[in-house]
Design a protein around this motif. Structure first.
Motif, PDB file in Angstrom:
ATOM      1  N   THR A 406       0.848  -1.197   0.000  1.00 60.95           N
ATOM      2  CA  THR A 406       0.000   0.000   0.000  1.00 60.95           C
ATOM      3  C   THR A 406       0.877   1.238   0.000  1.00 60.95           C
ATOM      4  O   THR A 406       1.825   1.347   0.783  1.00 60.95           O
ATOM      5  CB  THR A 406      -0.922   0.017   1.226  1.00 60.95           C
ATOM      6  OG1 THR A 406      -1.727  -1.172   1.215  1.00 60.95           O
ATOM      7  CG2 THR A 406      -1.821   1.238   1.203  1.00 60.95           C
ATOM      8  N   SER A 407       0.536   2.162  -0.903  1.00 57.34           N
ATOM      9  CA  SER A 407       1.304   3.408  -0.987  1.00 57.34           C
ATOM     10  C   SER A 407       1.035   4.261   0.250  1.00 57.34           C
ATOM     11  O   SER A 407      -0.115   4.410   0.672  1.00 57.34           O
ATOM     12  CB  SER A 407       0.905   4.183  -2.248  1.00 57.34           C
ATOM     13  OG  SER A 407       1.457   5.469  -2.222  1.00 57.34           O
ATOM     14  N   ASN A 408       2.090   4.825   0.800  1.00 56.36           N
ATOM     15  CA  ASN A 408       1.935   5.685   1.978  1.00 56.36           C
ATOM     16  C   ASN A 408       2.042   7.160   1.616  1.00 56.36           C
ATOM     17  O   ASN A 408       2.322   8.001   2.468  1.00 56.36           O
ATOM     18  CB  ASN A 408       2.973   5.318   3.041  1.00 56.36           C
ATOM     19  CG  ASN A 408       4.410   5.473   2.502  1.00 56.36           C
ATOM     20  OD1 ASN A 408       4.621   6.103   1.476  1.00 56.36           O
ATOM     21  ND2 ASN A 408       5.364   4.883   3.205  1.00 56.36           N
ATOM     22  N   LYS A 409       1.774   7.490   0.374  1.00 59.28           N
ATOM     23  CA  LYS A 409       1.836   8.894  -0.060  1.00 59.28           C
ATOM     24  C   LYS A 409       0.742   9.691   0.656  1.00 59.28           C
ATOM     25  O   LYS A 409      -0.407   9.266   0.738  1.00 59.28           O
ATOM     26  CB  LYS A 409       1.642   8.982  -1.575  1.00 59.28           C
ATOM     27  CG  LYS A 409       1.736  10.400  -2.120  1.00 59.28           C
ATOM     28  CD  LYS A 409       1.536  10.419  -3.639  1.00 59.28           C
ATOM     29  CE  LYS A 409       2.679   9.748  -4.341  1.00 59.28           C
ATOM     30  NZ  LYS A 409       2.546   9.851  -5.812  1.00 59.28           N
ATOM     31  N   GLU A 410       1.099  10.873   1.188  1.00 61.69           N
ATOM     32  CA  GLU A 410       0.166  11.708   1.930  1.00 61.69           C
ATOM     33  C   GLU A 410      -0.760  12.454   0.982  1.00 61.69           C
ATOM     34  O   GLU A 410      -0.370  12.876  -0.093  1.00 61.69           O
ATOM     35  CB  GLU A 410       0.936  12.725   2.781  1.00 61.69           C
ATOM     36  CG  GLU A 410       1.774  12.101   3.887  1.00 61.69           C
ATOM     37  CD  GLU A 410       0.926  11.444   4.948  1.00 61.69           C
ATOM     38  OE1 GLU A 410      -0.225  11.883   5.142  1.00 61.69           O
ATOM     39  OE2 GLU A 410       1.411  10.479   5.590  1.00 61.69           O
TER      40      GLU A 410
END
Length: 671
Positions: A406-410
């Motif tokens: 899962t991408s943790n981009k804010e």
């Protein structure tokens, strides 16, 4: 009194006139063998006369054997003189003699003179030389024999000895040789001059002339370079020169070298193209091509300088193992895996936002490395991945196990920031692209089946004449390009309306391919016949030829007579095919192919030929109903009357090909 006067005149004519004359010869005491020297004589007399000087030679070569003398030849007011000079050549080293016999018009000798001198050895003489005629090798040996020891030179241009560029490799005695390599097809002229030990040089070149007729050779290339994978492979044959007829190309595998398979070839300008089909059963085999071609001189060659062998590799590379997906900072996801097996070209990456990744989820690729970083992600989105390997032959391996991260981009307020606008197509739109890819992949499978059917089925000659394999190949190339476009769509962000616009364009391309790509050909009827040339049609064609010209009626009639002689030696063989073509979309077209082979039944060659084709109305109403496969044509009248231009026509003949876009009775088409 009148009769007496006549008698007196007659008597005066036969009374001889007494006069004295002499002749003196002036010649050099020494003449060099084989070289021109100037000699002369002078006549002195106290009375003018008409006569002849007869010249005789011993060991002298000259074209002057007599010299006429008239009253007007002499100079002075008495005594009178007349001088003459000419060129002679000494024949062999020895004494020479020149004699002169001066006679008057009545044949009486007035004076004689004789002189002598020596012929000395001078420039060397070439007694024999080779090669000559026609050779069939790219190498040759210049061979010269001289009458004395000498040093010989040669050049491709005629010049003096000192200016000649090259000296024979073996020279200095009476036999002289020079090896030549890398000769090209055509006529070769070499000029030779020699110098003896006394420094005497040949004043004229001896010419060695021959024709190099090298057997043709071929270079072979494959659309799928070796090692090749399973499928239909295009073969391109490039001959070293113009061939007299279609070359023969076969291939076999080392496991059964005696079982050769013929490759059907079609000409495209200077190239010949055909197809071979590689199956999974051919894996790990080494294939060998065999070539035979004849040039215009009749020389047959069988050498393949490039591409003679190829390796088949249909084995899929092993599956990469230990694949893992790791979430990194800034939303990046890193993939790592382990691979052990045959050498590979690159790895393919497949990605989806839902589990069950398959081949339609192609996303990207990486080189021969076991790491990939996915930077085009959306915040808080889970991505599923699989990978596979592609080997040097292009074989695509099976998919790996599936992993996810899962991408943790804010993100801000649940929306992606401007600077984080996705770089790839949103997952909900990828489904549309995948559906389109399925259409293309299915059509590619159909195209492969059609290609195999055309390659191995019936009516090979008709398929070749119509260029059907080329049309199938073009469709395949277009579909492969569409696949690339679709893969690119998934890598670039688009709105749904923008994507739909792109997919509509691709749908139109797919529809066009289905409408224009032949699926099957059915031969309805075939006919072979010899065309009779009616004088009425011949006269009509000649009238069209001279239309709008300033030739007179006499000129036209003379031309018709000359043309009649040629027409008597012209033979026209007609082959007519009536057939149906079914396209991928199910539509059918009825067509008729007409092939006329025109040959000149004589050993001569006719140059700059114009052939008129007067097509009957029951075959075609207008030229718009006709597709001309022979391109050097011009429509004279829409009726239709068409003319074709050829640089020459000989015994081997030329061909006229055209298609009538409807079904025509073969008996009518063969008129």
């Amino acid at each position: 009194m009148k009769n007496k006067l006549i008698a007196l005149l007659v008597m005066l004519l036969i009374v001889p006139i007494a006069y004295s004359a002499s002749i003196e010869l002036s010649v050099p005491s020494t003449i060099m063998q084989g070289e021109s020297e100037t000699v002369s004589f002078i006549i002195r007399t106290d009375s003018l006369f008409n006569g002849v000087v007869y010249l005789n030679y011993n060991n002298i070569d000259s074209s002057v054997n007599s010299v006429a003398v008239t009253n007007t030849s002499f100079n002075g007011a008495g005594p009178y003189t007349y001088g003459f000079d000419w060129n002679v050549k000494g024949i062999t080293p020895n004494q020479y003699i020149i004699s002169a016999d001066l006679r008057n018009a009545a044949g009486a000798t007035l004076a004689t003179n004789q002189t002598q001198g020596l012929v000395e050895s001078s420039a060397p003489l070439i007694l024999s030389k080779s090669p000559s005629g026609t050779i069939t090798s790219s190498s040759a040996t210049l061979y010269v024999v001289t009458n004395e020891d000498a040093t010989c030179k040669y050049d491709s241009v005629n010049t003096d000895y000192d200016s000649m560029a090259k000296t024979f490799e073996l020279t200095g005695e009476t036999a002289h040789t020079q090896n030549l390599i890398d000769l090209e097809d055509g006529t070769h002229n070499y000029y030779v001059r020699c110098r003896d030990s006394n420094g005497y040089k040949m004043g004229e070149s001896a010419v060695i002339s021959f024709i190099a007729d090298l057997p043709p050779y071929a270079e072979i290339s494959l659309s799928d370079p070796s090692p090749v994978k399973a499928g239909t492979i295009e073969v391109t044959l490039l001959p070293s020169e113009e061939l007299e007829e279609s070359p023969v190309l076969e291939y076999s595998f080392e496991s059964s070298p005696g079982s050769k398979r013929l490759v059907s070839l079609t000409r495209y300008d200077d190239l010949w193209k055909g197809y071979i089909i590689i199956t999974d059963a051919d894996d790990n085999k080494v294939g060998t091509f065999y070539f035979s071609g004849k040039n215009k001189y009749g020389s047959v060659g069988d050498i393949i300088k490039e591409g003679k062998t190829f390796i088949v590799d249909t084995t899929k590379p092993p599956v990469p193992v230990n694949l893992e997906a790791i979430s990194k900072e800034n939303g990046k996801i890193e993939l790592n895996w382990y691979y052990e097996g045959e050498e590979i070209d690159y790895f393919k990456i497949y990605r989806s936002t839902s589990s069950g990744v398959d081949y339609l989820d192609y996303y990207s690729e990486t080189g021969n490395t076991t790491r990939f970083t996915d930077s085009s992600t959306e915040g808080k989105v889970t991505y599923y991945y699989k990978i596979n390997a592609v080997d040097i032959a292009g074989n695509i391996g099976s998919l790996s196990e599936e992993v996810y991260a899962t991408s943790n981009k804010e993100s801000s307020n649940g929306e992606i920031k401007n600077e984080e606008t996705p770089k790839v197509l949103p997952p909900n739109l990828v489904i549309k692209v995948n559906d389109e890819i399925k259409k293309v992949e299915k059509l590619l499978i159909d195209i492969e089946a059609i290609s195999a059917n055309f390659e191995n089925g019936e009516n090979q000659g008709l398929i070749s004449d119509l260029g059907l394999m080329e049309k199938v190949k073009t469709a395949k190339t277009t579909l492969e390009n569409l696949n690339i476009q679709l893969a690119d769509l998934k890598l670039n962000y688009k709105t749904e309306s923008e994507l739909d616009s792109e997919l509509n364009k691709i749908d139109l391309e797919i529809k066009k391919i289905q409408q224009t790509t032949p699926k099957e050909i059915t031969l309805i009827e075939k006919s072979d016949s010899i065309q009779s040339l009616g004088q009425e049609n011949i006269d009509l064609a000649i009238d069209k030829l001279f239309m709008n010209s300033d030739f007179s009626l006499i000129d036209k009639n003379n031309y018709k007579k000359q043309n009649k002689v040629i027409q008597d030696n012209i033979e026209v063989l007609i082959t007519v095919y009536s057939f149906d073509i079914e396209f991928i979309d199910g539509q059918k077209e009825e067509k008729t192919l007409i092939i006329k082979s025109v040959s000149y039944k004589s050993s001569e060659i006719i140059k700059d030929v114009i052939l008129f084709e007067i097509i009957p109305k029951d075959t075609a109403e207008t030229s718009a109903e006709i597709d001309f496969l022979t391109k050097n044509y011009e429509v004279v009248e829409e009726d239709p009357i068409v003319k074709f231009g050829f640089s020459e026509v000989d015994f081997s003949g030329v061909e006229i090909k055209y298609i009538i876009n409807k079904r025509v009775s073969v008996s009518n088409a063969g008129k």
